[in-house]
Design a protein around this motif. Structure first.
Motif, PDB file in Angstrom:
ATOM      1  N   ARG A  90      46.732  10.432   4.537  1.00  0.00           N
ATOM      2  CA  ARG A  90      45.685   9.784   4.987  1.00  0.00           C
ATOM      3  C   ARG A  90      45.804  10.096   6.514  1.00  0.00           C
ATOM      4  O   ARG A  90      46.709  10.219   6.940  1.00  0.00           O
ATOM      5  N   LEU A  91      44.319  10.155   7.293  1.00  0.00           N
ATOM      6  CA  LEU A  91      44.197  10.414   8.418  1.00  0.00           C
ATOM      7  C   LEU A  91      45.378   9.582   9.359  1.00  0.00           C
ATOM      8  O   LEU A  91      46.113  10.027  10.209  1.00  0.00           O
ATOM      9  N   ALA A  92      45.331   8.157   8.881  1.00  0.00           N
ATOM     10  CA  ALA A  92      46.287   7.493   9.892  1.00  0.00           C
ATOM     11  C   ALA A  92      47.648   7.695   9.657  1.00  0.00           C
ATOM     12  O   ALA A  92      48.375   7.251  10.627  1.00  0.00           O
ATOM     13  N   ASP A  93      48.204   8.502   8.621  1.00  0.00           N
ATOM     14  CA  ASP A  93      49.421   8.751   8.477  1.00  0.00           C
ATOM     15  C   ASP A  93      50.052   9.709   9.578  1.00  0.00           C
ATOM     16  O   ASP A  93      51.084  10.076   9.945  1.00  0.00           O
ATOM     17  N   TYR A  94      49.159  10.606  10.039  1.00  0.00           N
ATOM     18  CA  TYR A  94      49.503  11.767  11.078  1.00  0.00           C
ATOM     19  C   TYR A  94      49.734  11.211  12.463  1.00  0.00           C
ATOM     20  O   TYR A  94      49.107  10.293  12.960  1.00  0.00           O
ATOM     21  N   PRO A  95      50.779  11.822  13.109  1.00  0.00           N
ATOM     22  CA  PRO A  95      51.335  11.148  14.418  1.00  0.00           C
ATOM     23  C   PRO A  95      49.990  11.720  15.485  1.00  0.00           C
ATOM     24  O   PRO A  95      49.922  10.902  16.586  1.00  0.00           O
ATOM     25  N   ARG A  96      49.380  12.562  15.096  1.00  0.00           N
ATOM     26  CA  ARG A  96      48.045  12.858  15.890  1.00  0.00           C
ATOM     27  C   ARG A  96      47.225  13.647  15.124  1.00  0.00           C
ATOM     28  O   ARG A  96      47.106  13.852  14.028  1.00  0.00           O
ATOM     29  N   ARG A  97      45.685  13.430  15.876  1.00  0.00           N
ATOM     30  CA  ARG A  97      44.470  13.716  14.819  1.00  0.00           C
ATOM     31  C   ARG A  97      44.690  15.038  14.747  1.00  0.00           C
ATOM     32  O   ARG A  97      44.816  15.905  15.907  1.00  0.00           O
ATOM     33  N   PRO A  98      44.552  15.850  13.476  1.00  0.00           N
ATOM     34  CA  PRO A  98      44.503  17.310  13.445  1.00  0.00           C
ATOM     35  C   PRO A  98      43.323  17.982  13.879  1.00  0.00           C
ATOM     36  O   PRO A  98      42.115  17.203  14.073  1.00  0.00           O
ATOM     37  N   SER A  99      43.371  19.330  14.545  1.00  0.00           N
ATOM     38  CA  SER A  99      42.560  19.830  15.343  1.00  0.00           C
ATOM     39  C   SER A  99      41.270  20.487  14.672  1.00  0.00           C
ATOM     40  O   SER A  99      40.151  20.241  14.931  1.00  0.00           O
ATOM     41  N   ARG A 100      41.558  20.923  13.378  1.00  0.00           N
ATOM     42  CA  ARG A 100      40.470  21.566  12.566  1.00  0.00           C
ATOM     43  C   ARG A 100      40.371  20.958  11.240  1.00  0.00           C
ATOM     44  O   ARG A 100      41.513  21.287  10.656  1.00  0.00           O
ATOM     45  N   VAL A 101      39.315  20.314  10.831  1.00  0.00           N
ATOM     46  CA  VAL A 101      39.278  19.485   9.823  1.00  0.00           C
ATOM     47  C   VAL A 101      38.032  19.655   9.019  1.00  0.00           C
ATOM     48  O   VAL A 101      36.941  19.589   9.729  1.00  0.00           O
ATOM     49  N   THR A 102      37.894  19.842   7.759  1.00  0.00           N
ATOM     50  CA  THR A 102      36.549  20.137   6.955  1.00  0.00           C
ATOM     51  C   THR A 102      36.461  19.255   6.006  1.00  0.00           C
ATOM     52  O   THR A 102      37.466  19.021   5.245  1.00  0.00           O
ATOM     53  N   TYR A 103      35.376  18.702   5.375  1.00  0.00           N
ATOM     54  CA  TYR A 103      35.362  17.727   4.324  1.00  0.00           C
ATOM     55  C   TYR A 103      35.392  18.893   3.162  1.00  0.00           C
ATOM     56  O   TYR A 103      35.073  19.991   2.997  1.00  0.00           O
ATOM     57  N   LEU A 104      36.283  17.917   2.177  1.00  0.00           N
ATOM     58  CA  LEU A 104      36.368  18.855   0.677  1.00  0.00           C
ATOM     59  C   LEU A 104      35.552  18.313  -0.215  1.00  0.00           C
ATOM     60  O   LEU A 104      34.537  19.139  -0.997  1.00  0.00           O
ATOM     61  N   PHE A 105      35.778  17.300  -0.762  1.00  0.00           N
ATOM     62  CA  PHE A 105      34.936  16.657  -1.747  1.00  0.00           C
ATOM     63  C   PHE A 105      35.493  15.053  -2.080  1.00  0.00           C
ATOM     64  O   PHE A 105      36.246  14.485  -1.165  1.00  0.00           O
ATOM     65  N   SER A 106      34.710  14.310  -2.932  1.00  0.00           N
ATOM     66  CA  SER A 106      35.086  12.890  -3.171  1.00  0.00           C
ATOM     67  C   SER A 106      35.671  12.820  -4.442  1.00  0.00           C
ATOM     68  O   SER A 106      34.933  13.616  -5.435  1.00  0.00           O
ATOM     69  N   LEU A 107      36.530  11.855  -4.713  1.00  0.00           N
ATOM     70  CA  LEU A 107      36.708  11.347  -6.052  1.00  0.00           C
ATOM     71  C   LEU A 107      36.290   9.862  -6.071  1.00  0.00           C
ATOM     72  O   LEU A 107      37.198   9.057  -5.592  1.00  0.00           O
ATOM     73  N   GLY A 108      35.250   9.557  -6.518  1.00  0.00           N
ATOM     74  CA  GLY A 108      35.002   8.166  -6.808  1.00  0.00           C
ATOM     75  C   GLY A 108      34.714   7.735  -5.086  1.00  0.00           C
ATOM     76  O   GLY A 108      33.918   8.506  -4.298  1.00  0.00           O
ATOM     77  N   GLU A 109      35.257   6.504  -4.922  1.00  0.00           N
ATOM     78  CA  GLU A 109      35.232   6.146  -3.368  1.00  0.00           C
ATOM     79  C   GLU A 109      36.006   6.907  -2.401  1.00  0.00           C
ATOM     80  O   GLU A 109      35.865   6.685  -1.285  1.00  0.00           O
ATOM     81  N   GLU A 110      36.992   7.694  -2.924  1.00  0.00           N
ATOM     82  CA  GLU A 110      38.066   8.379  -1.859  1.00  0.00           C
ATOM     83  C   GLU A 110      37.265   9.856  -1.507  1.00  0.00           C
ATOM     84  O   GLU A 110      36.698  10.413  -2.424  1.00  0.00           O
ATOM     85  N   ARG A 111      37.201   9.810  -0.023  1.00  0.00           N
ATOM     86  CA  ARG A 111      36.877  11.145   0.565  1.00  0.00           C
ATOM     87  C   ARG A 111      38.102  11.884   0.916  1.00  0.00           C
ATOM     88  O   ARG A 111      39.211  11.356   1.389  1.00  0.00           O
ATOM     89  N   LEU A 112      37.891  13.301   0.494  1.00  0.00           N
ATOM     90  CA  LEU A 112      39.281  14.340   1.231  1.00  0.00           C
ATOM     91  C   LEU A 112      38.797  15.116   2.142  1.00  0.00           C
ATOM     92  O   LEU A 112      37.674  15.661   1.827  1.00  0.00           O
ATOM     93  N   PHE A 113      39.651  15.491   2.996  1.00  0.00           N
ATOM     94  CA  PHE A 113      39.307  16.488   3.881  1.00  0.00           C
ATOM     95  C   PHE A 113      40.510  17.281   3.881  1.00  0.00           C
ATOM     96  O   PHE A 113      41.679  17.194   3.399  1.00  0.00           O
TER      97      PHE A 113
END
Ligand SMILES: [Zn+2]
Length: 300
Positions: free
Chosen positions: A59-82
């Motif tokens: 998840r985003l919070a797991d990364y030591p820093r924020r990724p520079s290029r992120v695009t939305y993929l899809f969702s699985l129920g309430e979960e959003r994936l990038f």
């Protein structure tokens, strides 16, 4: 099959431009591996039936820093994936890059589906960084899942290659003697028994692919084609369509040894049990249905 999991994780592929929150999944791939946290469960107790690998995705919070290029993929129920397209992204603690193909043996299934589907989109983004028409660097369209060329306006859509999986059967007077053709590929380390399969050629309808592939691989004519189900198979950018059909005329197999190690007819009680735990593939489901139900496999 790989796309069949709990309704609470319903797949929604609608693209919307948005930014990830701290709790959203942000997937990352490197050398065809998916950033994954693997936990081994069970196994120490011989009676524990649920031993195996359980995966989680970052998840985003797991990364030591924020990724520079992120695009939305899809969702699985309430979960959003990038998807992070950031090649210098540091690896979060506890995660490693795991082969997406290996993840097929892990749980939970919705995250396996997510990793496989995201890997297909990751390949598509990476393989279209430059315009195939004019060579200019491409850009991600802001409000749709398209790659666009700002120079010549070419639009590239995700790559999906149609193919077929074919169960060829021979029906006997006694249903107990009904048979199915199983094949084994040459030159693969994991050569489980499988069904005839292949990609659709340019200008060819799916029914044509069925007839051609069966003739090429095992030298049989077929009749009575029945569409069964389709399956996205992101490991090879494929959408597979499963068909049942009957051998038409002579049933002697003529095996294409450039592609197959072997092929033979199996009665239901001869079918190897190696596929019974294969929850992911359409091939596995069709073989298992024939083993269990014979000619009832394609009924309503
Ligand atoms: Zn261009």
């Amino acid at each position: 099959m790989i796309q069949e999991f709990g309704a609470e994780y319903a797949y929604d592929n609608h693209f919307e431009p948005c930014e990830p929150g701290e709790k959203d999944y942000v997937l990352h791939f490197r050398d065809r591996g998916c950033l994954t946290r693997v936990t081994h469960v069970g196994g120490s107790d011989a009676d524990a039936g649920d031993s195996g690998e359980v995966i989680d995705l970052p998840r985003l919070a797991d990364y030591p820093r924020r990724p520079s290029r992120v695009t939305y993929l899809f969702s699985l129920g309430e979960e959003r994936l990038f998807l992070a397209l950031d090649d210098s992204l540091p690896v979060p603690a506890g995660f490693s890059y795991e082969s997406v193909n290996w993840l097929r043996h892990a749980e939970p299934q919705h995250l396996l589906f997510a990793a496989a589907t995201a890997s297909q989109l990751d390949r598509w983004y990476r393989e279209n960084r430059f315009c195939g028409r004019c060579g200019h660097p491409t850009e991600l369209a802001p409000s749709s899942r398209e790659i666009v060329c700002p120079e010549c306006a070419r639009i590239v859509y995700p790559k999906i290659c149609p193919g077929v999986i074919v169960a060829v059967v021979s029906l006997a007077d006694d249903p107990a003697d009904d048979r199915i053709v199983l094949t084994r590929y040459a030159g693969r380390t994991t050569a489980l028994w499988a069904l005839v399969a292949g990609f659709t050629e340019i200008g060819e309808p799916l029914e044509g692919t069925v007839r051609r592939e069966v003739m090429e691989e095992v030298g049989l004519s077929v009749k009575g084609l029945r569409f069964y189900k389709s399956q996205p198979w992101s490991f090879t950018d494929t959408l597979m369509a499963g068909f049942w059909c009957e051998v038409d005329g002579a049933d002697a197999l003529r095996v294409d040894h450039s592609e197959l190690k072997e092929a033979r007819w199996f009665r239901r009680d001869e079918i190897p049990l190696e596929r019974t735990s294969d929850r992911a593939s359409l091939t596995g489901e069709m073989i298992e249905r024939f083993r269990l139900y014979g000619r009832g496999a394609w009924g309503d």
